[in-house]
Design an enzyme around this catalytic site. Structure first.
Site, PDB file in Angstrom:
ATOM      1  N   GLY A  17       0.828  -1.207   0.000  1.00 40.49           N
ATOM      2  CA  GLY A  17       0.000   0.000   0.000  1.00 40.49           C
ATOM      3  C   GLY A  17       0.861   1.254   0.000  1.00 40.49           C
ATOM      4  N   VAL A  77      -5.764  -4.839   2.016  1.00 44.82           N
ATOM      5  CA  VAL A  77      -5.846  -5.534   3.300  1.00 44.82           C
ATOM      6  C   VAL A  77      -5.937  -7.034   3.003  1.00 44.82           C
ATOM      7  CG1 VAL A  77      -6.972  -3.583   4.458  1.00 44.82           C
ATOM      8  CG2 VAL A  77      -8.391  -5.330   3.385  1.00 44.82           C
ATOM      9  N   ALA A  79      -7.058 -10.718   2.200  1.00 47.60           N
ATOM     10  CA  ALA A  79      -8.297 -11.194   1.562  1.00 47.60           C
ATOM     11  C   ALA A  79      -9.219 -11.819   2.604  1.00 47.60           C
ATOM     12  CB  ALA A  79      -7.942 -12.229   0.497  1.00 47.60           C
ATOM     13  N   ASN A 105      -5.477  -9.889  -3.183  1.00 50.12           N
ATOM     14  CA  ASN A 105      -5.725 -11.145  -3.918  1.00 50.12           C
ATOM     15  C   ASN A 105      -7.013 -11.781  -3.411  1.00 50.12           C
ATOM     16  OD1 ASN A 105      -3.612 -11.319  -5.780  1.00 50.12           O
ATOM     17  ND2 ASN A 105      -2.215 -12.193  -4.279  1.00 50.12           N
ATOM     18  N   SER A 131       0.085  -7.018  -9.661  1.00 50.26           N
ATOM     19  CA  SER A 131       1.210  -7.952  -9.597  1.00 50.26           C
ATOM     20  C   SER A 131       2.541  -7.226  -9.739  1.00 50.26           C
ATOM     21  CB  SER A 131       1.107  -9.003 -10.708  1.00 50.26           C
ATOM     22  OG  SER A 131       2.225  -9.862 -10.624  1.00 50.26           O
ATOM     23  N   LYS A 185      -6.136 -12.188 -12.241  1.00 51.88           N
ATOM     24  CA  LYS A 185      -4.994 -12.232 -11.307  1.00 51.88           C
ATOM     25  C   LYS A 185      -4.834 -13.633 -10.715  1.00 51.88           C
ATOM     26  CE  LYS A 185      -1.495 -10.790  -8.904  1.00 51.88           C
ATOM     27  NZ  LYS A 185      -1.360 -11.391  -7.647  1.00 51.88           N
ATOM     28  N   HIS A 188      -3.201 -15.653 -13.316  1.00 55.14           N
ATOM     29  CA  HIS A 188      -1.801 -15.196 -13.361  1.00 55.14           C
ATOM     30  C   HIS A 188      -0.999 -15.943 -12.300  1.00 55.14           C
ATOM     31  CE1 HIS A 188       1.411 -12.775 -11.529  1.00 55.14           C
ATOM     32  NE2 HIS A 188       1.637 -12.251 -12.723  1.00 55.14           N
ATOM     33  N   ASN A 189      -1.549 -16.006 -11.099  1.00 52.50           N
ATOM     34  CA  ASN A 189      -0.831 -16.670 -10.013  1.00 52.50           C
ATOM     35  C   ASN A 189      -0.724 -18.176 -10.236  1.00 52.50           C
ATOM     36  OD1 ASN A 189      -0.813 -14.113  -8.922  1.00 52.50           O
ATOM     37  ND2 ASN A 189      -1.206 -14.809  -6.847  1.00 52.50           N
ATOM     38  N   GLU A 192       2.050 -18.560 -12.462  1.00 46.28           N
ATOM     39  CA  GLU A 192       3.245 -18.286 -11.641  1.00 46.28           C
ATOM     40  C   GLU A 192       3.659 -19.558 -10.872  1.00 46.28           C
ATOM     41  OE1 GLU A 192       2.909 -14.640  -9.160  1.00 46.28           O
ATOM     42  OE2 GLU A 192       3.348 -15.933  -7.448  1.00 46.28           O
ATOM     43  N   TYR A 193       2.682 -20.237 -10.285  1.00 48.06           N
ATOM     44  CA  TYR A 193       2.969 -21.488  -9.570  1.00 48.06           C
ATOM     45  C   TYR A 193       3.594 -22.507 -10.526  1.00 48.06           C
ATOM     46  CZ  TYR A 193       0.418 -20.915  -5.061  1.00 48.06           C
ATOM     47  OH  TYR A 193       0.008 -20.547  -3.811  1.00 48.06           O
ATOM     48  N   LYS A 263      -0.405 -19.107  -0.358  1.00 51.31           N
ATOM     49  CA  LYS A 263      -1.492 -18.335   0.258  1.00 51.31           C
ATOM     50  C   LYS A 263      -2.851 -18.675  -0.338  1.00 51.31           C
ATOM     51  CE  LYS A 263       1.254 -14.346   1.607  1.00 51.31           C
ATOM     52  NZ  LYS A 263       2.087 -14.113   0.386  1.00 51.31           N
ATOM     53  N   ARG A 290       3.849 -28.336  -4.027  1.00 55.40           N
ATOM     54  CA  ARG A 290       4.065 -27.489  -2.836  1.00 55.40           C
ATOM     55  C   ARG A 290       3.498 -28.225  -1.624  1.00 55.40           C
ATOM     56  NH1 ARG A 290       3.453 -20.968  -3.699  1.00 55.40           N
ATOM     57  NH2 ARG A 290       4.412 -20.867  -5.759  1.00 55.40           N
ATOM     58  N   HIS A 454     -24.356 -45.477 -18.471  1.00 55.52           N
ATOM     59  CA  HIS A 454     -24.212 -44.008 -18.559  1.00 55.52           C
ATOM     60  C   HIS A 454     -24.324 -43.499 -19.997  1.00 55.52           C
ATOM     61  CE1 HIS A 454     -23.390 -43.589 -14.341  1.00 55.52           C
ATOM     62  NE2 HIS A 454     -22.414 -44.465 -14.406  1.00 55.52           N
TER      63      HIS A 454
HETATM   64  C1  6PG Z   1       2.269 -11.077  -7.580  1.00 59.10           C
HETATM   65  C2  6PG Z   1       2.344 -12.269  -6.668  1.00 59.10           C
HETATM   66  C3  6PG Z   1       1.726 -11.935  -5.349  1.00 59.10           C
HETATM   67  C4  6PG Z   1       2.127 -12.863  -4.239  1.00 59.10           C
HETATM   68  C5  6PG Z   1       1.588 -14.239  -4.392  1.00 59.10           C
HETATM   69  C6  6PG Z   1       2.364 -15.264  -3.612  1.00 59.10           C
HETATM   70  O1  6PG Z   1       1.697 -11.242  -8.645  1.00 59.10           O
HETATM   71  O2  6PG Z   1       2.804 -10.024  -7.234  1.00 59.10           O
HETATM   72  O3  6PG Z   1       1.664 -13.341  -7.222  1.00 59.10           O
HETATM   73  O4  6PG Z   1       0.364 -11.844  -5.550  1.00 59.10           O
HETATM   74  O5  6PG Z   1       3.491 -12.878  -4.074  1.00 59.10           O
HETATM   75  O6  6PG Z   1       0.281 -14.206  -3.909  1.00 59.10           O
HETATM   76  O7  6PG Z   1       1.555 -16.365  -3.533  1.00 59.10           O
HETATM   77  P1  6PG Z   1       1.890 -17.615  -2.671  1.00 59.10           P
HETATM   78  O8  6PG Z   1       2.192 -17.132  -1.275  1.00 59.10           O
HETATM   79  O9  6PG Z   1       0.650 -18.432  -2.725  1.00 59.10           O
HETATM   80  O10 6PG Z   1       3.083 -18.247  -3.300  1.00 59.10           O
END
Ligand code: 6PG
Length: 471
Positions: A17, A77, A79, A105, A131, A185, A188-189, A192-193, A263, A290, A454
């Site tokens: 923020g 804040v 989620a 998020n 992000s 988003k 996107h995450n 990212e994973y 998260k 994970r 079925h």
């Molecule tokens: C972003 C990240 C951000 C955060 C993730 C981490 O785009 O800036 O994705 O949102 O770092 O939520 O997620 P995890 O804790 O689930 O790995």
């Protein structure tokens, strides 16, 4: 009087923020922040410069009173319930047409519920993905707003100013109706994973299989980042291998416990993909691995039972590393394909009108999954905005075709050495199934009809059929 009013208000002055407000102040906006914790407000003021027009308060009403109308107030804040609590405390203080933005998020269904709730109260609500982490917030994130189009028009100049830029184009665009901002988003995450999982697998192959040390790993990732794999996640991985631990003076990466946190956004992506339904196996595997990593004690016990294996890979090192790079790139493209196909499907099902060309355009800079690959995807969607899967684009298909042999080679070698490369395997499995004109699912249909009546469809006639199977 109006000169004393502020352009933008922020609720929650944690690092994100605070950094976003400072970014806005850099661009000449007058900003005011609220946090019950006075030290956070003080940190904002300490970090601001003399040219900034910045204020911090510990009273919500004080902040609201000092904003230009329609007020633009963003919440950063945690989620869940905190978001609802803040909305409830804000509502009595707001006027019609004011705008509340949720930049956290949040789960998209919560965003949808809040959008409808606030619409009835004549307050605009924007669910917005942001992000880029702390640095992104401070110097240019990728921003994914959705929902209320009228609110987007009010916010556009400010968001365009503070977002990252690629070729002078802002990394922010309207992501569609309803909860589209948070939906994009979330996916996107999920991507990212997947990319992080794939990178960790090739790290394992090079560390255990080729016995590369951290300096050598740094050099490999650095080289990749200067070539086809150029991206934020590859860049930071190269840097990670050089970082020393202040306590032990050893390489930090080696003293970090191998239990991955999360998260929830990756899990939401997988759960939601199954609801749609759409297939995103590499994201699913990333979540699952994970999870398995958290069972450290059981893994240690199982390792003792199954014995320590020689995991060396015999191969021409340099050639093999090049193949690993190609395999990684191929699997990363397939992960984007899965995530983007999910957005395509979700947009249709929930009528969000997500502009996929704009999604990949604004992911080119600022966000965690930024990569040179996004430019190629942008070109694909410019040719066909409604592309259901980027693997159907000829240029992307030929890129995959030029690398997929390496993907198969690396997987085979890793498997022989008992190195888990399940993310890479899921990517190639997805590719093989998606590009198959005849899957073995006819047999599944036969089995379902056999034991449960079925029914099935036929390849030669329309209709639904059931057979009295001979047992
Ligand atoms: C972003 C990240 C951000 C955060 C993730 C981490 O785009 O800036 O994705 O949102 O770092 O939520 O997620 P995890 O804790 O689930 O790995």
């Amino acid at each position: 009087m109006s000169n004393d009013l502020f352009d933008f208000g922020m609720i929650g002055l944690g690092t994100m923020g605070r950094n976003l407000l400072l970014n806005m102040a850099d661009h000449g906006f007058a900003v005011i922040g609220f946090d019950k914790d006075e030290t956070k407000g003080s940190a904002l003021l300490t970090e601001s410069s003399s040219t900034h027009h910045v204020k911090a308060v510990v009273s919500l009403s004080e902040m609201v009173q000092q904003l230009k109308t329609p007020r633009k107030i963003m919440m950063l804040v945690p989620a869940g319930k905190p978001v609802d609590d803040v909305i409830e405390s804000l509502l009595p203080l707001l006027d019609k047409e004011d705008i509340i933005i949720d930049g956290g998020n949040s789960f998209f269904n919560d965003t949808l519920r809040r959008t409808n709730y606030l619409q009835n109260k004549n307050v605009h609500f924007v669910g917005m993905g942001v992000s880029g982490g702390e640095k992104g917030a401070r110097f240019g994130p990728s921003i994914m707003p959705g929902g209320d189009i009228a609110a987007w028009n009010y916010l556009k100049p400010l968001l365009e100013a503070v977002s990252a830029k690629v070729n002078n184009e802002p990394c922010v665009a309207y992501m569609g109706k309803g909860a589209a901002g948070h939906y994009v988003k979330m996916v996107h995450n999920g991507i990212e994973y997947a990319i992080m999982q794939l990178i960790s697998e090739v790290y394992d192959v090079m560390k255990k299989g080729l016995q590369l040390n951290n300096q050598e790993l740094h050099e490999v990732f650095k080289h990749w980042n200067e070539n086809d794999l150029k991206s934020f996640l590859i860049e930071i991985t190269a840097a990670i291998f050089l970082q020393k631990d202040e306590l032990t003076k050893n390489d930090l990466v080696d003293v970090i416990l191998d239990k991955a946190g999360s998260k929830g956004t990756g899990k939401w992506t997988s759960q939601e993909a199954m609801n749609l339904p759409v297939s995103i196996p590499t994201i699913d595997i990333a979540v699952a691995f994970r999870d398995i990593s958290v069972y450290k004690e059981e893994r240690v016990a199982a390792a003792k039972i199954f014995g320590t294996k020689d995991q060396m890979i015999t191969a021409d090192k340099n050639n093999f590393i090049q193949q690993i790079g190609e395999a990684l790139q191929c699997a990363i493209i397939i992960s984007y394909a899965q995530g983007l196909s999910m957005l395509h499907k979700a947009s249709e099902i929930y009528q969000m009108d997500i502009p996929l060309d704009d999604v990949v355009k604004i992911w080119r800079g600022g966000c965690i999954i930024r990569s040179t690959l996004l430019e190629a995807f942008y070109e694909s969607y410019q040719k066909n905005k409604n592309l259901s899967n980027i693997l159907l684009d000829e240029i992307i298909a030929s890129l995959i075709e030029s690398k997929e042999k390496s993907l198969r080679t690396i997987i085979a070698k890793a498997m022989e050495s008992k190195i888990a490369v399940t993310g890479l395997m899921s990517a190639v499995g997805y590719l093989d199934a998606y590009t198959s004109d005849r899957m073995p699912t006819n047999l599944i249909q036969a089995q379902r009809d056999f034991f449960g009546a079925h029914t099935y469809q036929r390849i030669d006639k329309d209709g639904t059929f059931h057979t009295q199977w001979n047992n």
